[in-house]
Enzyme design. Structure first.
Site, PDB file in Angstrom:
ATOM      1  CG  LEU A   1      -2.634  -4.278  -2.957  1.00 45.71           C
ATOM      2  CD1 LEU A   1      -3.481  -3.007  -2.849  1.00 45.71           C
ATOM      3  CD2 LEU A   1      -3.256  -5.382  -2.122  1.00 45.71           C
ATOM      4  CG  ASP A   2       1.693  -0.254  -3.398  1.00 44.24           C
ATOM      5  OD1 ASP A   2       2.343  -0.650  -2.414  1.00 44.24           O
ATOM      6  OD2 ASP A   2       0.804   0.605  -3.316  1.00 44.24           O
ATOM      7  CE1 TYR A   3       8.281  -6.835  -2.951  1.00 44.01           C
ATOM      8  CE2 TYR A   3       8.941  -4.959  -1.591  1.00 44.01           C
ATOM      9  CZ  TYR A   3       9.112  -6.277  -1.978  1.00 44.01           C
ATOM     10  OH  TYR A   3      10.093  -7.043  -1.399  1.00 44.01           O
TER      11      TYR A   3
END
Length: 238
Positions: free
Chosen positions: A105-107
């Site tokens: 899950l991206d930043y």
């Protein structure tokens, strides 16, 4: 080691959920030191007793850990970061070193992350053939045109290839915010953001609210909860 009820031992060994283990016992499929057990309430010593399922000895597995975590924005899904940013592993105290995050899950995104040391379960979640559904809530800067939305649902071509069919629904937002839910079963990198970018929209906020049978429920930001072996077993048997 203290004595355990037989059904609890079977559950911990990964044979079945406790409820289903009781069924195996009542059907006479379990033997204890060579004798059939067909009544509940029997206790066993995991270190000395020989416990078999239909003649095959049951070996205890390494203890499994399962966590559901709400990942806030500004946190990465990695055990180490050269830039010194906070990771999801910093959010769960005394985390066993064998535990790993399942998927990514991206930043800049937030929401549900599953962490475990159960390799078989991780593989099932990650493998494309499992088609585990993931549900996201997305705040965007403008409404989707109906025809564009239909194209996105059928599948669009991104750099990584054609996306699988998706389900997109408008949600009620506050203060004129425009929100959509989108359900996919793929795991292409930053796929949801890329799909909305393809439509000419800017994603202002992205929350993953559900993965397979697990959802955020009462998880607040930076909160987590453990999953029981029984919960995980029910998922495996679906």
């Amino acid at each position: 080691m203290p004595l355990l009820r037989l059904q609890k031992y079977l559950s911990q060994a990964g044979i079945a959920s406790r409820r289903k283990a009781e069924g195996l016992i009542l059907k006479g499929k379990i033997t204890l030191n060579g004798k059939v057990v067909s009544e509940l309430g029997v206790k066993v010593d995991p270190d000395t007793d020989r416990i078999c399922l239909q003649g095959k000895k049951i070996e205890r597995e390494e203890k499994k850990y399962y966590y559901l975590l709400y990942k806030p924005r500004g946190v990465i899904v990695s055990k180490r970061d050269p830039q010194g940013r906070k990771t999801v592993y910093d959010l769960i105290p005394h985390l066993h070193p064998s535990v790993n995050a399942v998927g990514r899950l991206d930043y800049d995104s937030e929401g549900l992350i599953l962490l475990t040391n159960d390799g078989a379960l991780s593989h099932r979640f990650m493998h494309p053939s499992s088609q585990i559904k993931k549900l996201y809530h997305v705040w965007v800067n403008q409404e989707l045109e109906e025809e564009v939305c239909e194209e996105m649902e059928k599948g669009i071509v991104l750099d990584e290839g054609l996306t699988a069919p998706a389900q997109i629904r408008a949600l009620k937002g506050e203060k004129n915010e425009i929100w959509y839910s989108i359900e996919i079963h793929e795991g292409k990198k930053r796929q949801v953001r890329k799909m909305f970018a393809w439509a000419g929209l800017k994603v202002l906020r992205l929350i993953r609210v559900k993965v397979g049978p697990f959802d955020l429920k009462d998880l607040n930001k930076r909160r987590y909860r453990t999953l029981s072996a029984e919960e995980m077993m029910e998922f495996r048997l679906e």
